[in-house]
Design a protein around this motif. Structure first.
Motif, PDB file in Angstrom:
ATOM      1  N   ALA A 278       3.272  11.665  -4.650  1.00 16.35           N
ATOM      2  CA  ALA A 278       4.595  11.073  -4.852  1.00 16.35           C
ATOM      3  C   ALA A 278       4.794   9.883  -3.925  1.00 16.35           C
ATOM      4  N   ILE A 279       4.401  10.038  -2.665  1.00 21.69           N
ATOM      5  CA  ILE A 279       4.574   8.948  -1.703  1.00 21.69           C
ATOM      6  C   ILE A 279       3.677   7.776  -2.087  1.00 21.69           C
ATOM      7  N   PHE A 280       2.482   8.105  -2.523  1.00 20.34           N
ATOM      8  CA  PHE A 280       1.510   7.104  -2.980  1.00 20.34           C
ATOM      9  C   PHE A 280       2.113   6.261  -4.113  1.00 20.34           C
ATOM     10  N   SER A 281       2.622   6.928  -5.140  1.00 18.67           N
ATOM     11  CA  SER A 281       3.145   6.183  -6.287  1.00 18.67           C
ATOM     12  C   SER A 281       4.435   5.471  -5.922  1.00 18.67           C
ATOM     13  N   GLY A 282       5.252   6.093  -5.059  1.00 14.62           N
ATOM     14  CA  GLY A 282       6.505   5.458  -4.666  1.00 14.62           C
ATOM     15  C   GLY A 282       6.262   4.152  -3.939  1.00 14.62           C
ATOM     16  N   PHE A 283       5.308   4.164  -2.987  1.00 16.85           N
ATOM     17  CA  PHE A 283       5.007   2.930  -2.261  1.00 16.85           C
ATOM     18  C   PHE A 283       4.451   1.874  -3.199  1.00 16.85           C
ATOM     19  N   ALA A 284       3.631   2.314  -4.148  1.00 18.00           N
ATOM     20  CA  ALA A 284       3.081   1.350  -5.097  1.00 18.00           C
ATOM     21  C   ALA A 284       4.212   0.678  -5.870  1.00 18.00           C
ATOM     22  N   MET A 285       5.222   1.464  -6.279  1.00 16.06           N
ATOM     23  CA  MET A 285       6.325   0.864  -7.038  1.00 16.06           C
ATOM     24  C   MET A 285       7.143  -0.074  -6.155  1.00 16.06           C
ATOM     25  N   VAL A 286       7.336   0.280  -4.870  1.00 18.13           N
ATOM     26  CA  VAL A 286       8.059  -0.626  -3.964  1.00 18.13           C
ATOM     27  C   VAL A 286       7.314  -1.956  -3.889  1.00 18.13           C
ATOM     28  N   VAL A 287       5.973  -1.903  -3.756  1.00 16.54           N
ATOM     29  CA  VAL A 287       5.189  -3.135  -3.657  1.00 16.54           C
ATOM     30  C   VAL A 287       5.307  -3.939  -4.958  1.00 16.54           C
ATOM     31  N   THR A 288       5.239  -3.232  -6.105  1.00 18.88           N
ATOM     32  CA  THR A 288       5.353  -3.922  -7.392  1.00 18.88           C
ATOM     33  C   THR A 288       6.667  -4.700  -7.484  1.00 18.88           C
ATOM     34  N   LEU A 289       7.749  -4.105  -6.973  1.00 16.20           N
ATOM     35  CA  LEU A 289       9.052  -4.760  -7.100  1.00 16.20           C
ATOM     36  C   LEU A 289       9.299  -5.774  -5.995  1.00 16.20           C
ATOM     37  N   VAL A 290       8.806  -5.481  -4.790  1.00 14.79           N
ATOM     38  CA  VAL A 290       9.193  -6.301  -3.642  1.00 14.79           C
ATOM     39  C   VAL A 290       8.467  -7.641  -3.643  1.00 14.79           C
ATOM     40  N   ILE A 291       7.242  -7.686  -4.129  1.00 14.38           N
ATOM     41  CA  ILE A 291       6.494  -8.948  -4.074  1.00 14.38           C
ATOM     42  C   ILE A 291       7.177 -10.028  -4.920  1.00 14.38           C
ATOM     43  N   PRO A 292       7.508  -9.751  -6.200  1.00 14.10           N
ATOM     44  CA  PRO A 292       8.235 -10.804  -6.936  1.00 14.10           C
ATOM     45  C   PRO A 292       9.629 -11.079  -6.369  1.00 14.10           C
ATOM     46  N   THR A 293      10.344 -10.045  -5.933  1.00 16.18           N
ATOM     47  CA  THR A 293      11.717 -10.251  -5.457  1.00 16.18           C
ATOM     48  C   THR A 293      11.739 -11.141  -4.220  1.00 16.18           C
ATOM     49  N   ARG A 294      10.834 -10.873  -3.276  1.00 10.57           N
ATOM     50  CA  ARG A 294      10.849 -11.644  -2.031  1.00 10.57           C
ATOM     51  C   ARG A 294      10.451 -13.081  -2.295  1.00 10.57           C
ATOM     52  N   VAL A 382      -3.645  -9.620  -5.175  1.00  6.03           N
ATOM     53  CA  VAL A 382      -4.471  -8.410  -5.186  1.00  6.03           C
ATOM     54  C   VAL A 382      -3.595  -7.177  -4.995  1.00  6.03           C
ATOM     55  N   MET A 383      -2.687  -7.278  -4.027  1.00  5.36           N
ATOM     56  CA  MET A 383      -1.826  -6.139  -3.714  1.00  5.36           C
ATOM     57  C   MET A 383      -0.950  -5.769  -4.915  1.00  5.36           C
ATOM     58  N   TRP A 384      -0.433  -6.791  -5.580  1.00  4.53           N
ATOM     59  CA  TRP A 384       0.472  -6.540  -6.704  1.00  4.53           C
ATOM     60  C   TRP A 384      -0.273  -5.888  -7.864  1.00  4.53           C
ATOM     61  N   ILE A 385      -1.459  -6.398  -8.167  1.00  3.27           N
ATOM     62  CA  ILE A 385      -2.244  -5.812  -9.261  1.00  3.27           C
ATOM     63  C   ILE A 385      -2.644  -4.380  -8.902  1.00  3.27           C
ATOM     64  N   ALA A 386      -3.064  -4.182  -7.648  1.00  2.00           N
ATOM     65  CA  ALA A 386      -3.465  -2.837  -7.232  1.00  2.00           C
ATOM     66  C   ALA A 386      -2.291  -1.873  -7.342  1.00  2.00           C
ATOM     67  N   SER A 387      -1.083  -2.329  -6.973  1.00  2.00           N
ATOM     68  CA  SER A 387       0.067  -1.420  -7.011  1.00  2.00           C
ATOM     69  C   SER A 387       0.357  -0.996  -8.453  1.00  2.00           C
ATOM     70  N   ILE A 388       0.163  -1.908  -9.399  1.00  2.00           N
ATOM     71  CA  ILE A 388       0.400  -1.540 -10.798  1.00  2.00           C
ATOM     72  C   ILE A 388      -0.677  -0.560 -11.272  1.00  2.00           C
ATOM     73  N   LEU A 389      -1.932  -0.833 -10.892  1.00  2.00           N
ATOM     74  CA  LEU A 389      -3.015   0.083 -11.282  1.00  2.00           C
ATOM     75  C   LEU A 389      -2.761   1.475 -10.711  1.00  2.00           C
ATOM     76  N   ILE A 390      -2.256   1.532  -9.465  1.00  2.00           N
ATOM     77  CA  ILE A 390      -2.000   2.833  -8.843  1.00  2.00           C
ATOM     78  C   ILE A 390      -0.943   3.586  -9.642  1.00  2.00           C
ATOM     79  N   ASN A 391       0.090   2.882 -10.084  1.00  2.00           N
ATOM     80  CA  ASN A 391       1.100   3.590 -10.875  1.00  2.00           C
ATOM     81  C   ASN A 391       0.572   4.034 -12.227  1.00  2.00           C
ATOM     82  N   VAL A 392      -0.310   3.241 -12.816  1.00  3.64           N
ATOM     83  CA  VAL A 392      -0.959   3.687 -14.052  1.00  3.64           C
ATOM     84  C   VAL A 392      -1.743   4.970 -13.758  1.00  3.64           C
ATOM     85  N   GLY A 393      -2.501   4.939 -12.669  1.00  2.62           N
ATOM     86  CA  GLY A 393      -3.306   6.098 -12.296  1.00  2.62           C
ATOM     87  C   GLY A 393      -2.456   7.320 -12.038  1.00  2.62           C
TER      88      GLY A 393
END
Lengths: 486, 186
Positions: A278-294, A382-393
């Protein structure tokens, strides 16, 4: 004003570790007004056109969700791909997926607060908001999967026409209480932390409707230290309460599976394994959202590269825990000597759902390994793509657990192969619409960074310490007693 | 240009004095001075939690933890009573030969209700002790006060304090070296 810990040159990379000085949490600025102007500016500026486009897409997808739910209620649960033996399909997969994403917010705001990880201040509001929206999406699925949703209130201990009560010895009912409590406490925590920032927006309001709306929401907050004193205590207590809560929620979710006797579900490793995931996927989603927002709102100096690098490290650590759990499961399947258990795991890796299993392993175990390299941890693409792959996983992890175990249980005569229907798929896609709709409204109307908290960790807020200003009164002794909370 | 709250009471009774400072250090020295002068009805206003200010002001520890503890305890008891009443007393039913009422099976729900009640007590208790929501307050009609949520640090002394004296209190605040001392009415 002392600026000894901040390099005055314009810089955006603060990922170098120098043990003789603290890495700055806000770059290039050491005045509080900068934080106020930057964060309030996101809300006060004219709405960008891109926001309207994103909002229109999200809202349309939310409409798709509404239509799919109405169709399900009108026609019946048969519109989904469910068929015995797989009676828990995408609804439960999606539920566990969304609840898991909803764990990062409380982790960042509560656990990192108790551990005095000050970098949390730039991202906690954001992650808490994401938590609430994810839990809202999660709540839909168990609600609609009961089939006759007009009697969903039977889940709650409300007197009903059958004169019966729910069964409190069932983990499914524990789940109702765990997720309900989690949603409520997350909302309280989020709102309470926002009160001082809403007061800032109120005091900067230029029109009467804004002044009224933010004035009501901030409850007349007047930044009094006598109020801050109780506020800080309430925050600490909520953090202390939310920490065991966040660990309990996904544990209870895992009991839904672990307490049953299905091979592949009936294991004691589930609670810690689910929480790490859960923590793994949650952090991945934060990264997915925070990179474009910032990037979009120019928050690079507040949500710095170091914040993102820290999040990558957490994703690496939790990804390894998830990987360890996968291998432990396999080991136990062999070591237990239980034929059904051994069959289930061989079937997962090499049976009809092997494709799903290997997507899961690739995305969750192999992909995060790139974060061993600093070049990758500081490369946003790289980080953004990885975060999306992690959520897929992580979505596939829940799919593998739910579907592969159910499709081949004890009796070969009752084996089957589950396929989702188009309604399943559109409902899931629609839930993303709801998530992003709520998220976009949040970004537009509420302070997305905890201004009061970020100001509190800036060097200018420090005092009573040699080299920090001219005040050396009786607070030095007191802060030493409190464990030196500088 | 910010929106100004309509102040119908302008020219009303004196609420007190307000002075603002640029930095945390000036505020802390000022707070100690006002504390040592013996004032009781006064406050400081800061955009974030300033550590050390409680000591500099002489604020006593809050009773909030006790309220939260009682809230949590109520939650535990309610959670257990709910499960016992519904499943063991009002309509006992046997499932898989499990005991009608046994703590291990009833802990998860009791745990969740404990956290729920304690968390609600923390928020409601904090607001109640702070007497919030309070949508009208004389300080909100002062324009300088709006900066207290941005980047200024302020001290206010109320006129109802027994030591309050129009000229002496003003002198005390002026000596602290902050902004001009403003009168707050309302």
């Amino acid at each position: 004003m002392s600026t000894s810990t901040v390099d005055t040159r314009v810089m955006l990379d603060n990922t170098t570790d120098d043990p003789t000085r603290r890495a700055p949490l806000v770059l290039n600025h050491n005045d509080f007004g900068f934080i106020t102007d930057t964060v309030c500016g996101v809300v006060e500026r004219k709405t960008p056109r891109a926001w309207y486009i994103a909002f229109a897409i999200s809202l349309s997808l939310t409409g798709v969700l509404a239509v799919m739910v109405a169709y399900l209620v009108g026609v019946g649960i048969g519109v989904w791909g469910l068929q015995v033996p797989v009676a828990w399909g995408w609804a439960i997969v999606n539920f566990v997926f969304w609840v898991g994403i909803g764990h990062a917010g409380t982790l960042i705001s509560a656990i990192l607060f108790l551990l005095r990880q000050k970098w949390r201040t730039s991202i906690n509001r954001f992650a808490e908001g994401m938590t609430i929206f994810a839990v809202a999406c999660a709540g839909i699925f168990p609600g609609i999967h009961v089939g006759r949703i007009w009697v969903a209130y039977w889940l709650a201990p409300i007197p009903n026409q059958m004169q019966m009560w729910p069964n409190f010895r069932s983990p499914l009912l524990w789940d109702v209480f765990a997720v309900g409590t989690y949603a409520t406490v997350s909302l309280l925590f989020w709102y309470m932390g926002m009160i001082p920032d809403l007061a800032t927006l109120r005091d900067r309001a230029t029109t009467k409707p804004r002044w009224l709306a933010y004035g009501l929401l901030s409850m007349g907050w007047r930044s009094s230290n006598r109020h801050w004193h109780r506020f800080e205590m309430a925050y600490l207590l909520l953090a202390a309460l939310a920490t065991p809560l966040v660990l309990s929620v996904h544990s209870v979710v895992s009991f839904d599976f672990a307490v049953s006797i299905i091979p592949g579900w009936h294991t004691t490793i589930f609670p810690p394994y689910f929480v790490a995931g859960a923590i793994f996927s949650g952090f991945a989603m934060v990264v997915t959202l925070v990179i474009p927002t910032r990037h979009f709102f120019h928050l690079e100096e507040i949500i710095t590269l170091r914040h993102l690098e820290n999040m990558s490290k957490i994703m690496l650590a939790t990804g390894m825990m998830v990987g360890l759990a996968y291998s432990t499961e396999f080991f136990m399947a062999w070591y237990s000597g239980n034929h059904y258990e051994a069959f289930t795991f061989m079937n997962r890796a090499f049976g009809p759902y092997a494709w799903a299993y290997w997507i899961m392993v690739t995305c969750n175990v192999v992909v995060p390994q790139i974060f061993w390299f600093k070049k990758m941890r500081t490369n946003l693409v790289v980080m953004w793509i990885a975060s999306i792959l992690i959520n897929v996983g992580m979505w596939f992890e829940r799919f593998v657990i739910v579907v592969s175990s159910l499709s081949r249980d004890f009796l070969p005569t009752s084996w089957g192969y589950y396929r989702p229907s188009i309604v399943d798929i559109l409902t899931f896609v629609g839930s993303f619409g709801l998530f992003f709709t709520l998220f976009l409204l949040f970004v537009r109307f509420l302070p997305i960074i905890g201004m009061a908290e970020v100001k509190g960790v800036m060097p200018a807020a420090l005092h009573g310490e040699p080299g920090h200003g001219d005040y050396h009164g009786d607070i030095t002794e007191r802060s030493a007693l409190r464990g030196g909370d500088r | 240009m910010t929106y100004d709250q309509p102040n119908t009471d302008a020219g009303g009774e004196l609420y007190g004095y307000l002075v603002s400072f640029d930095s945390v250090d000036e505020l802390l020295v000022g707070a100690e001075t006002v504390r040592d002068a013996g004032y009781k009805d006064w406050d400081t206003h800061t955009p974030f939690v300033v550590h050390g200010l409680d000591a500099a002001m002489g604020v006593r520890p809050t009773i909030l933890p006790y309220i939260v503890f009682l809230g949590g305890l109520t939650g535990t008891i309610c959670g257990l009573l709910l499960q016992w009443y519904t499943n063991a007393f009002d309509y006992p039913f046997l499932i898989s030969g499990k005991p009608i009422f046994s703590l291990p099976a009833n802990i998860p729900v009791a745990f969740e209700t404990t956290i729920l009640f304690a968390a609600i007590s923390a928020l409601v208790g904090m607001l109640a002790l702070n007497q919030l929501p309070q949508l009208y307050h004389p300080l909100h009609s002062n324009r300088m006060f709006k900066m207290a949520t941005d980047d200024r640090f302020m001290i206010s002394i109320e006129a109802r304090d027994p030591l309050f004296d129009r000229s002496k209190t003003r002198q005390l605040l002026e000596a602290l070296g902050g902004s001009e001392v403003e009168e707050v009415v309302g």
